[in-house]
Design a protein around this motif. Structure first.
Motif, PDB file in Angstrom:
ATOM      1  N   ILE A 190       4.606  -1.811   3.717  1.00 40.14           N
ATOM      2  CA  ILE A 190       3.289  -2.144   4.280  1.00 40.14           C
ATOM      3  C   ILE A 190       3.242  -1.777   5.760  1.00 40.14           C
ATOM      4  O   ILE A 190       2.303  -1.122   6.234  1.00 40.14           O
ATOM      5  CB  ILE A 190       2.975  -3.638   4.083  1.00 40.14           C
ATOM      6  CG1 ILE A 190       2.823  -3.971   2.598  1.00 40.14           C
ATOM      7  CG2 ILE A 190       1.708  -4.026   4.839  1.00 40.14           C
ATOM      8  CD1 ILE A 190       2.768  -5.457   2.300  1.00 40.14           C
ATOM      9  N   ALA A 191       4.266  -2.191   6.515  1.00 38.09           N
ATOM     10  CA  ALA A 191       4.283  -1.937   7.956  1.00 38.09           C
ATOM     11  C   ALA A 191       4.324  -0.438   8.250  1.00 38.09           C
ATOM     12  O   ALA A 191       3.671   0.044   9.195  1.00 38.09           O
ATOM     13  CB  ALA A 191       5.475  -2.644   8.591  1.00 38.09           C
ATOM     14  N   ARG A 194       0.931   1.086   7.667  1.00 39.88           N
ATOM     15  CA  ARG A 194       0.059   0.789   8.813  1.00 39.88           C
ATOM     16  C   ARG A 194       0.377   1.715   9.984  1.00 39.88           C
ATOM     17  O   ARG A 194      -0.523   2.238  10.648  1.00 39.88           O
ATOM     18  CB  ARG A 194       0.216  -0.674   9.233  1.00 39.88           C
ATOM     19  CG  ARG A 194      -0.145  -1.705   8.175  1.00 39.88           C
ATOM     20  CD  ARG A 194      -1.514  -1.490   7.587  1.00 39.88           C
ATOM     21  NE  ARG A 194      -1.927  -2.593   6.698  1.00 39.88           N
ATOM     22  CZ  ARG A 194      -2.888  -2.501   5.799  1.00 39.88           C
ATOM     23  NH1 ARG A 194      -3.543  -1.347   5.645  1.00 39.88           N
ATOM     24  NH2 ARG A 194      -3.221  -3.535   5.038  1.00 39.88           N
ATOM     25  N   GLN A 195       1.666   1.935  10.244  1.00 43.30           N
ATOM     26  CA  GLN A 195       2.051   2.840  11.326  1.00 43.30           C
ATOM     27  C   GLN A 195       1.545   4.258  11.073  1.00 43.30           C
ATOM     28  O   GLN A 195       1.225   4.986  12.014  1.00 43.30           O
ATOM     29  CB  GLN A 195       3.573   2.867  11.479  1.00 43.30           C
ATOM     30  CG  GLN A 195       4.178   1.643  12.149  1.00 43.30           C
ATOM     31  CD  GLN A 195       5.669   1.782  12.353  1.00 43.30           C
ATOM     32  OE1 GLN A 195       6.348   2.521  11.640  1.00 43.30           O
ATOM     33  NE2 GLN A 195       6.211   1.061  13.322  1.00 43.30           N
ATOM     34  N   TRP A 198      -2.744   4.032   7.618  1.00 38.84           N
ATOM     35  CA  TRP A 198      -3.438   3.483   6.451  1.00 38.84           C
ATOM     36  C   TRP A 198      -3.981   2.102   6.825  1.00 38.84           C
ATOM     37  O   TRP A 198      -3.236   1.136   6.905  1.00 38.84           O
ATOM     38  CB  TRP A 198      -2.485   3.393   5.266  1.00 38.84           C
ATOM     39  CG  TRP A 198      -3.129   2.906   3.992  1.00 38.84           C
ATOM     40  CD1 TRP A 198      -3.151   1.623   3.523  1.00 38.84           C
ATOM     41  CD2 TRP A 198      -3.839   3.689   3.032  1.00 38.84           C
ATOM     42  NE1 TRP A 198      -3.826   1.551   2.335  1.00 38.84           N
ATOM     43  CE2 TRP A 198      -4.273   2.807   2.001  1.00 38.84           C
ATOM     44  CE3 TRP A 198      -4.167   5.038   2.931  1.00 38.84           C
ATOM     45  CZ2 TRP A 198      -4.992   3.257   0.892  1.00 38.84           C
ATOM     46  CZ3 TRP A 198      -4.888   5.477   1.830  1.00 38.84           C
ATOM     47  CH2 TRP A 198      -5.289   4.595   0.832  1.00 38.84           C
ATOM     48  N   ASP A 199      -5.294   2.022   7.042  1.00 37.43           N
ATOM     49  CA  ASP A 199      -5.887   0.755   7.477  1.00 37.43           C
ATOM     50  C   ASP A 199      -6.717   0.086   6.390  1.00 37.43           C
ATOM     51  O   ASP A 199      -7.350  -0.950   6.632  1.00 37.43           O
ATOM     52  CB  ASP A 199      -6.736   0.948   8.737  1.00 37.43           C
ATOM     53  CG  ASP A 199      -7.833   1.993   8.561  1.00 37.43           C
ATOM     54  OD1 ASP A 199      -7.996   2.512   7.422  1.00 37.43           O
ATOM     55  OD2 ASP A 199      -8.525   2.297   9.537  1.00 37.43           O
ATOM     56  N   ARG A 200      -6.693   0.643   5.195  1.00 39.47           N
ATOM     57  CA  ARG A 200      -7.412   0.018   4.080  1.00 39.47           C
ATOM     58  C   ARG A 200      -6.603  -1.160   3.535  1.00 39.47           C
ATOM     59  O   ARG A 200      -5.402  -1.288   3.820  1.00 39.47           O
ATOM     60  CB  ARG A 200      -7.650   1.064   2.986  1.00 39.47           C
ATOM     61  CG  ARG A 200      -8.623   2.166   3.400  1.00 39.47           C
ATOM     62  CD  ARG A 200      -8.643   3.296   2.386  1.00 39.47           C
ATOM     63  NE  ARG A 200      -8.918   2.816   1.025  1.00 39.47           N
ATOM     64  CZ  ARG A 200      -8.892   3.599  -0.058  1.00 39.47           C
ATOM     65  NH1 ARG A 200      -8.592   4.888   0.086  1.00 39.47           N
ATOM     66  NH2 ARG A 200      -9.151   3.103  -1.247  1.00 39.47           N
ATOM     67  N   ARG A 221       2.981  -8.546  11.505  1.00 37.78           N
ATOM     68  CA  ARG A 221       1.591  -8.255  11.139  1.00 37.78           C
ATOM     69  C   ARG A 221       1.552  -7.222  10.015  1.00 37.78           C
ATOM     70  O   ARG A 221       2.128  -6.145  10.150  1.00 37.78           O
ATOM     71  CB  ARG A 221       0.815  -7.756  12.349  1.00 37.78           C
ATOM     72  CG  ARG A 221       0.753  -8.749  13.517  1.00 37.78           C
ATOM     73  CD  ARG A 221      -0.013 -10.001  13.125  1.00 37.78           C
ATOM     74  NE  ARG A 221      -0.090 -10.954  14.216  1.00 37.78           N
ATOM     75  CZ  ARG A 221      -1.053 -10.976  15.135  1.00 37.78           C
ATOM     76  NH1 ARG A 221      -2.011 -10.064  15.103  1.00 37.78           N
ATOM     77  NH2 ARG A 221      -1.042 -11.895  16.077  1.00 37.78           N
ATOM     78  N   LEU A 222       0.853  -7.552   8.938  1.00 36.43           N
ATOM     79  CA  LEU A 222       0.803  -6.669   7.771  1.00 36.43           C
ATOM     80  C   LEU A 222      -0.605  -6.162   7.451  1.00 36.43           C
ATOM     81  O   LEU A 222      -0.772  -5.358   6.536  1.00 36.43           O
ATOM     82  CB  LEU A 222       1.376  -7.399   6.549  1.00 36.43           C
ATOM     83  CG  LEU A 222       2.841  -7.854   6.672  1.00 36.43           C
ATOM     84  CD1 LEU A 222       3.258  -8.641   5.437  1.00 36.43           C
ATOM     85  CD2 LEU A 222       3.769  -6.671   6.900  1.00 36.43           C
ATOM     86  N   GLY A 223      -1.611  -6.627   8.187  1.00 37.77           N
ATOM     87  CA  GLY A 223      -2.968  -6.176   7.923  1.00 37.77           C
ATOM     88  C   GLY A 223      -3.566  -6.845   6.696  1.00 37.77           C
ATOM     89  O   GLY A 223      -3.039  -7.838   6.179  1.00 37.77           O
ATOM     90  N   GLU A 224      -4.669  -6.288   6.196  1.00 37.61           N
ATOM     91  CA  GLU A 224      -5.382  -6.921   5.078  1.00 37.61           C
ATOM     92  C   GLU A 224      -4.653  -6.675   3.757  1.00 37.61           C
ATOM     93  O   GLU A 224      -4.412  -5.531   3.358  1.00 37.61           O
ATOM     94  CB  GLU A 224      -6.810  -6.393   4.974  1.00 37.61           C
ATOM     95  CG  GLU A 224      -7.620  -7.117   3.898  1.00 37.61           C
ATOM     96  CD  GLU A 224      -9.059  -6.643   3.800  1.00 37.61           C
ATOM     97  OE1 GLU A 224      -9.763  -7.116   2.869  1.00 37.61           O
ATOM     98  OE2 GLU A 224      -9.473  -5.802   4.625  1.00 37.61           O
TER      99      GLU A 224
END
Length: 347
Positions: A190-191, A194-195, A198-200, A221-224
């Motif tokens: 996941i992290a 994000r790096q 990929w923000d979905r 922080r892992l986002g949504e």
């Protein structure tokens, strides 16, 4: 005149419960309940329930409590920050990052001028969810050997993430379901996604939800994140779903939108095993050191003797002997029951 320091074999020994530091009166990653345990990390083949006293990093203690329940991860717990020494019955103990998963530590011990380091499981490649491995020179270094064959040379994980995202772009109508372990690998993927931009939302199998929540509580922080089982099929078109390796080849994955089956593991280097498991997109992403990293680490710790706990002991011991380093197989039982220390069923 100072006496000769004892060899670590005089004060560290293998017992049915695991590796015992005799003068300290504590076990390292014991396989059964003991009075005093020092735990390297939260995977279940290293962290067992029922110990009276547990010493580990704060993050490992939190992970153990989340997985085992209050009171089962040690009747009493002692959190030890990296680098802070504590003395247990005359044995000086401190922890260094192992780079394996969040909270993972090498157990460093010194007794009467003799120093040993038990690395637990470790990797040398970068991981945004875990503190990077730190070299601690010693007289004896205890290493794993999960991927201790020359065939296992892991590519940069960032390149494998890029392969996954290229496939998502190529097949926008399909769901990419990635088999990965619930502790460490899932959160690392996941992290890294994000790096890579990929923000979905990233969808999770139910088995992955709880530990992602623990990581977030510990500051990662892992986002949504969303639960895949409650999502509609059309919502999962073009999405990335993370699930246990066994689930991607199971009936569970059939509800997804024309799934592209992927597995993230060091074992994906063996392409035949990937094909046998029906893996369309093998991702060679490992949380264990590869062949070159094992040998480099052996050189860097400057230990004249290295003990090997599990994996391909013979190959590693032979390679060490060619470098003038004595090797010894410890034959500890109970290792390799979680994460990728044994080949996952999906491969």
């Amino acid at each position: 005149m100072a006496g000769i320091a004892p060899h670590p074999q005089d004060w560290l020994r293998v017992t049915p419960a695991g590796l015992l530091c005799e003068p300290g009166g504590f076990f390292i990653d014991p396989t059964r309940a003991v009075d005093r345990a020092v735990i390297s990390h939260g995977h279940s083949d290293h962290a067992r329930p029922g110990h009276r006293h547990v010493l580990a990093t704060r993050d490992t203690l939190a992970i153990m409590t989340a997985r085992m329940g209050e009171g089962r991860a040690g009747a009493t717990q002692q959190a030890l920050p990296f680098g802070d020494p504590v003395t247990i019955n005359g044995v000086r103990v401190w922890l260094r990052p192992a780079g394996h998963v969040l909270g993972s530590a090498q157990i460093c011990m010194e007794w009467q001028g003799s120093r040993a380091v038990v690395s637990g499981d470790y990797k040398r490649s970068p991981d945004p969810t875990a503190a990077g491995f730190e070299v601690e020179p010693c007289d004896v270094f205890v290493t794993e050997a999960t991927f201790a064959l020359p065939v296992f040379r892991h590519p940069p994980a960032e390149a494998e993430i890029a392969r996954l995202l290229r496939s998502v772009a190529l097949f926008p109508e399909r769901t990419h379901v990635v088999g990965c372990y619930s502790l460490g690998k899932c959160q690392r993927l996941i992290a890294m996604l994000r790096q890579a931009g990929w923000d979905r939302p990233i969808h999770l199998h139910g088995a992955h939800v709880a530990l992602c929540r623990v990581y977030e509580e510990l500051g990662i922080r892992l986002g949504e994140l969303r639960t895949a089982t409650v999502a509609k099929k059309e919502e999962l078109q073009g999405a990335i779903v993370l699930a246990p390796p066994a689930a991607v080849a199971d009936r569970w994955a059939r509800r997804l939108a024309e799934p592209v089956v992927a597995v993230a593991s060091g074992w994906m280097r063996v392409r035949q095993r990937a094909r046998q498991g029906g893996v369309e997109l093998p991702l060679v992403i490992s949380d264990h050191a590869d062949w070159d990293e094992l040998l480099a680490t052996a050189e860097q710790v400057e230990a004249p003797e290295i003990w090997v706990t599990h994996g391909r002991e013979d190959a590693l011991i032979h390679a060490l002997s060619l470098r003038g380093i004595r090797g010894r197989a410890l034959h500890l039982v109970g290792r390799g029951e979680e994460d990728e220390a044994e080949e996952p069923a999906a491969t």
